[in-house]
Design a protein around this motif. Structure first.
Motif, PDB file in Angstrom:
ATOM      1  N   TYR A 196       0.837  -1.203   0.000  1.00 22.06           N
ATOM      2  CA  TYR A 196       0.000   0.000   0.000  1.00 22.06           C
ATOM      3  C   TYR A 196       0.877   1.260   0.000  1.00 22.06           C
ATOM      4  CZ  TYR A 196      -3.944   3.083   0.972  1.00 22.06           C
ATOM      5  OH  TYR A 196      -4.891   4.071   0.872  1.00 22.06           O
ATOM      6  N   GLU A 197       1.922   1.236   0.804  1.00 18.69           N
ATOM      7  CA  GLU A 197       2.807   2.403   0.900  1.00 18.69           C
ATOM      8  C   GLU A 197       3.505   2.675  -0.433  1.00 18.69           C
ATOM      9  OE1 GLU A 197       6.515   4.092   3.642  1.00 18.69           O
ATOM     10  OE2 GLU A 197       5.436   2.261   4.234  1.00 18.69           O
ATOM     11  N   ASN A 198       3.922   1.613  -1.120  1.00 14.92           N
ATOM     12  CA  ASN A 198       4.581   1.788  -2.413  1.00 14.92           C
ATOM     13  C   ASN A 198       3.641   2.375  -3.453  1.00 14.92           C
ATOM     14  OD1 ASN A 198       7.001   0.780  -1.473  1.00 14.92           O
ATOM     15  ND2 ASN A 198       6.613  -1.318  -2.168  1.00 14.92           N
ATOM     16  N   LYS A 199       2.373   1.997  -3.393  1.00 15.09           N
ATOM     17  CA  LYS A 199       1.399   2.466  -4.379  1.00 15.09           C
ATOM     18  C   LYS A 199       0.931   3.891  -4.100  1.00 15.09           C
ATOM     19  CE  LYS A 199      -3.054   1.209  -6.493  1.00 15.09           C
ATOM     20  NZ  LYS A 199      -2.580   1.190  -7.894  1.00 15.09           N
ATOM     21  N   TYR A 200       0.677   4.184  -2.799  1.00 14.48           N
ATOM     22  CA  TYR A 200       0.077   5.479  -2.453  1.00 14.48           C
ATOM     23  C   TYR A 200       1.044   6.440  -1.752  1.00 14.48           C
ATOM     24  CZ  TYR A 200      -4.382   3.490  -3.849  1.00 14.48           C
ATOM     25  OH  TYR A 200      -5.400   2.920  -4.574  1.00 14.48           O
ATOM     26  N   HIS A 201       2.281   5.978  -1.511  1.00 18.25           N
ATOM     27  CA  HIS A 201       3.342   6.833  -0.961  1.00 18.25           C
ATOM     28  C   HIS A 201       2.965   7.424   0.400  1.00 18.25           C
ATOM     29  CE1 HIS A 201       4.936   6.376  -4.950  1.00 18.25           C
ATOM     30  NE2 HIS A 201       3.862   6.963  -5.465  1.00 18.25           N
ATOM     31  N   ILE A 202       2.362   6.594   1.231  1.00 15.05           N
ATOM     32  CA  ILE A 202       2.046   7.003   2.600  1.00 15.05           C
ATOM     33  C   ILE A 202       2.024   5.745   3.465  1.00 15.05           C
ATOM     34  CG2 ILE A 202      -0.466   6.910   2.168  1.00 15.05           C
ATOM     35  CD1 ILE A 202      -0.736   9.239   4.210  1.00 15.05           C
ATOM     36  N   SER A 203       2.630   5.824   4.639  1.00 14.83           N
ATOM     37  CA  SER A 203       2.720   4.651   5.492  1.00 14.83           C
ATOM     38  C   SER A 203       1.418   4.425   6.257  1.00 14.83           C
ATOM     39  CB  SER A 203       3.867   4.813   6.494  1.00 14.83           C
ATOM     40  OG  SER A 203       3.540   5.813   7.457  1.00 14.83           O
ATOM     41  N   GLN A 204       1.248   3.201   6.757  1.00  9.58           N
ATOM     42  CA  GLN A 204       0.054   2.891   7.530  1.00  9.58           C
ATOM     43  C   GLN A 204       0.003   3.737   8.798  1.00  9.58           C
ATOM     44  OE1 GLN A 204      -2.356   0.745   6.409  1.00  9.58           O
ATOM     45  NE2 GLN A 204      -3.593   1.480   8.111  1.00  9.58           N
ATOM     46  N   GLU A 205       1.152   3.975   9.389  1.00 10.42           N
ATOM     47  CA  GLU A 205       1.199   4.797  10.600  1.00 10.42           C
ATOM     48  C   GLU A 205       0.733   6.224  10.303  1.00 10.42           C
ATOM     49  OE1 GLU A 205       4.333   6.187  14.127  1.00 10.42           O
ATOM     50  OE2 GLU A 205       5.044   5.010  12.411  1.00 10.42           O
ATOM     51  N   GLN A 206       1.196   6.780   9.200  1.00  5.72           N
ATOM     52  CA  GLN A 206       0.763   8.125   8.820  1.00  5.72           C
ATOM     53  C   GLN A 206      -0.744   8.163   8.545  1.00  5.72           C
ATOM     54  OE1 GLN A 206       3.767   8.362   5.571  1.00  5.72           O
ATOM     55  NE2 GLN A 206       4.171  10.436   6.334  1.00  5.72           N
ATOM     56  N   LEU A 207      -1.224   7.137   7.867  1.00  5.07           N
ATOM     57  CA  LEU A 207      -2.655   7.051   7.558  1.00  5.07           C
ATOM     58  C   LEU A 207      -3.500   7.056   8.820  1.00  5.07           C
ATOM     59  CD1 LEU A 207      -2.691   4.367   4.699  1.00  5.07           C
ATOM     60  CD2 LEU A 207      -3.442   6.740   4.501  1.00  5.07           C
ATOM     61  N   GLU A 208      -3.105   6.227   9.771  1.00 10.90           N
ATOM     62  CA  GLU A 208      -3.912   6.087  10.988  1.00 10.90           C
ATOM     63  C   GLU A 208      -3.816   7.306  11.894  1.00 10.90           C
ATOM     64  OE1 GLU A 208      -3.188   2.310  12.851  1.00 10.90           O
ATOM     65  OE2 GLU A 208      -3.643   1.192  11.020  1.00 10.90           O
ATOM     66  N   ASN A 209      -2.755   8.064  11.750  1.00 14.13           N
ATOM     67  CA  ASN A 209      -2.653   9.332  12.489  1.00 14.13           C
ATOM     68  C   ASN A 209      -3.539  10.402  11.859  1.00 14.13           C
ATOM     69  OD1 ASN A 209      -0.858   8.471  14.453  1.00 14.13           O
ATOM     70  ND2 ASN A 209       0.946   8.954  13.222  1.00 14.13           N
ATOM     71  N   GLU A 210      -3.664  10.327  10.522  1.00 12.92           N
ATOM     72  CA  GLU A 210      -4.443  11.331   9.795  1.00 12.92           C
ATOM     73  C   GLU A 210      -5.940  11.020   9.795  1.00 12.92           C
ATOM     74  OE1 GLU A 210      -4.431  13.555   5.420  1.00 12.92           O
ATOM     75  OE2 GLU A 210      -2.757  12.264   6.047  1.00 12.92           O
ATOM     76  N   TYR A 211      -6.260   9.728   9.704  1.00 14.31           N
ATOM     77  CA  TYR A 211      -7.668   9.307   9.648  1.00 14.31           C
ATOM     78  C   TYR A 211      -7.951   8.417  10.859  1.00 14.31           C
ATOM     79  CZ  TYR A 211      -7.007  10.838   4.849  1.00 14.31           C
ATOM     80  OH  TYR A 211      -6.690  11.581   3.732  1.00 14.31           O
ATOM     81  N   VAL A 212      -8.509   9.029  11.886  1.00 12.52           N
ATOM     82  CA  VAL A 212      -8.739   8.321  13.155  1.00 12.52           C
ATOM     83  C   VAL A 212     -10.164   7.775  13.183  1.00 12.52           C
ATOM     84  CG1 VAL A 212      -8.758   8.516  15.658  1.00 12.52           C
ATOM     85  CG2 VAL A 212      -7.102   9.836  14.320  1.00 12.52           C
ATOM     86  N   LEU A 213     -10.269   6.475  13.317  1.00 10.36           N
ATOM     87  CA  LEU A 213     -11.580   5.827  13.376  1.00 10.36           C
ATOM     88  C   LEU A 213     -12.336   6.291  14.613  1.00 10.36           C
ATOM     89  CD1 LEU A 213     -13.376   3.537  12.066  1.00 10.36           C
ATOM     90  CD2 LEU A 213     -12.358   2.008  13.774  1.00 10.36           C
ATOM     91  N   PRO A 214     -13.582   6.778  14.449  1.00 16.77           N
ATOM     92  CA  PRO A 214     -14.370   7.222  15.611  1.00 16.77           C
ATOM     93  C   PRO A 214     -14.639   6.074  16.584  1.00 16.77           C
ATOM     94  CG  PRO A 214     -15.346   8.009  13.567  1.00 16.77           C
ATOM     95  CD  PRO A 214     -14.291   7.016  13.183  1.00 16.77           C
TER      96      PRO A 214
END
Length: 270
Positions: A218-236
């Protein structure tokens, strides 16, 4: 009825009123042959080797048959959504853990969650039950709510160009086993794609890719790590389901509408 029962010529059941009552109830409410079929299934699954008490087994089978047959109300026997005796026996064959009282207690709760999704109804859920390998029953009700209520706001364009609700697509096509994937992970990945494309309508290829467990892909395709994603988009939080549903809807609205609250659907598809 006699206190001593025999559901198989090699199985001596002993005396137990709990068993007698379960057999009598099944015989009265279902076909006369059902008792023998249930007995054969006990032997086929080697439940005696797993230290399952035959009286507990029979009581669980009675509960399963009554619960699932109640879902046929208003459905013709000719309809493929009708759950018959053989469907229930085959479900138990595929997923013997449903006989556990712990799992059985969750079954009705989980089915209620699925019934209440905007994309589902009794018939659709019944068809899912008839093919299920047990994931919809084994998953916790909180996790089921968390995943399905989020996906209920996303759409997938399949190979035939049909626009499908993502919750229904995941359960029926991608596979119910994907309920095991972290909702936090899927939420962050899908929200990132929706944000980038400003739409909640995704091509099947993009949606399916989000379920890949390999974070590096996923990171190679979208150039963002899972950690960055989860910091930016926090599940309610799902502590209050109605608040959770509202927060999910608001999050999607902010992404797909140029002006929050505008009632048109997203700009395009990805």
């Amino acid at each position: 009825m006699k206190g001593q029962k025999q559901i198989h010529e090699k199985l001596d059941l002993g005396e137990n009123k709990k068993y007698d009552d379960a057999v009598e109830e099944l015989t009265l409410k279902f076909s006369p042959e059902l008792g023998k079929k249930i007995g054969n299934l006990f032997m086929e699954l080697h439940l005696q080797d797993q230290h399952m008490n035959v009286d507990t087994y029979m009581a669980s089978m009675r509960d399963i048959f009554i619960l699932l047959s109640q879902r046929n109300k208003g459905i013709s026997q000719k309809d493929d959504a009708f759950i018959d005796e053989q469907d229930i026996l085959e479900l138990v064959q595929r997923y013997p853990r449903i006989l556990s009282q712990t799992v059985l207690e969750k079954v009705n709760q989980n089915l209620t969650v699925l019934d209440n999704l905007s994309c589902m109804d009794t018939q659709k859920v019944n068809r899912l039950i008839k093919l299920s390998k047990g994931y919809i029953f084994s998953i916790g009700v909180n996790k089921l709510n968390e995943t399905c209520l989020f996906l209920d706001n996303i759409f997938v364009i399949d190979e035939l160009g049909r626009k499908r609700n993502a919750a229904e697509y995941m359960l029926n096509d991608l596979g119910e086993k994907n309920l095991q994937v972290s909702t936090k992970k899927i939420y962050a990945r899908l929200m990132h794609i929706c944000t980038t494309s400003q739409t909640n309508v995704l091509l099947k290829k993009a949606f399916d890719f989000c379920y890949k467990r390999n974070e590096e892909e996923y990171e190679n395709k979208y150039h963002i790590s899972q950690e960055q994603l989860e910091n930016e988009y926090v599940l309610p939080s799902t502590e209050n389901i109605e608040i959770y549903k509202q927060k999910i809807k608001e999050s999607i609205d902010r992404i797909i509408h140029p002006i929050y609250g505008e009632q048109n659907e997203g700009k395009g598809e990805l």
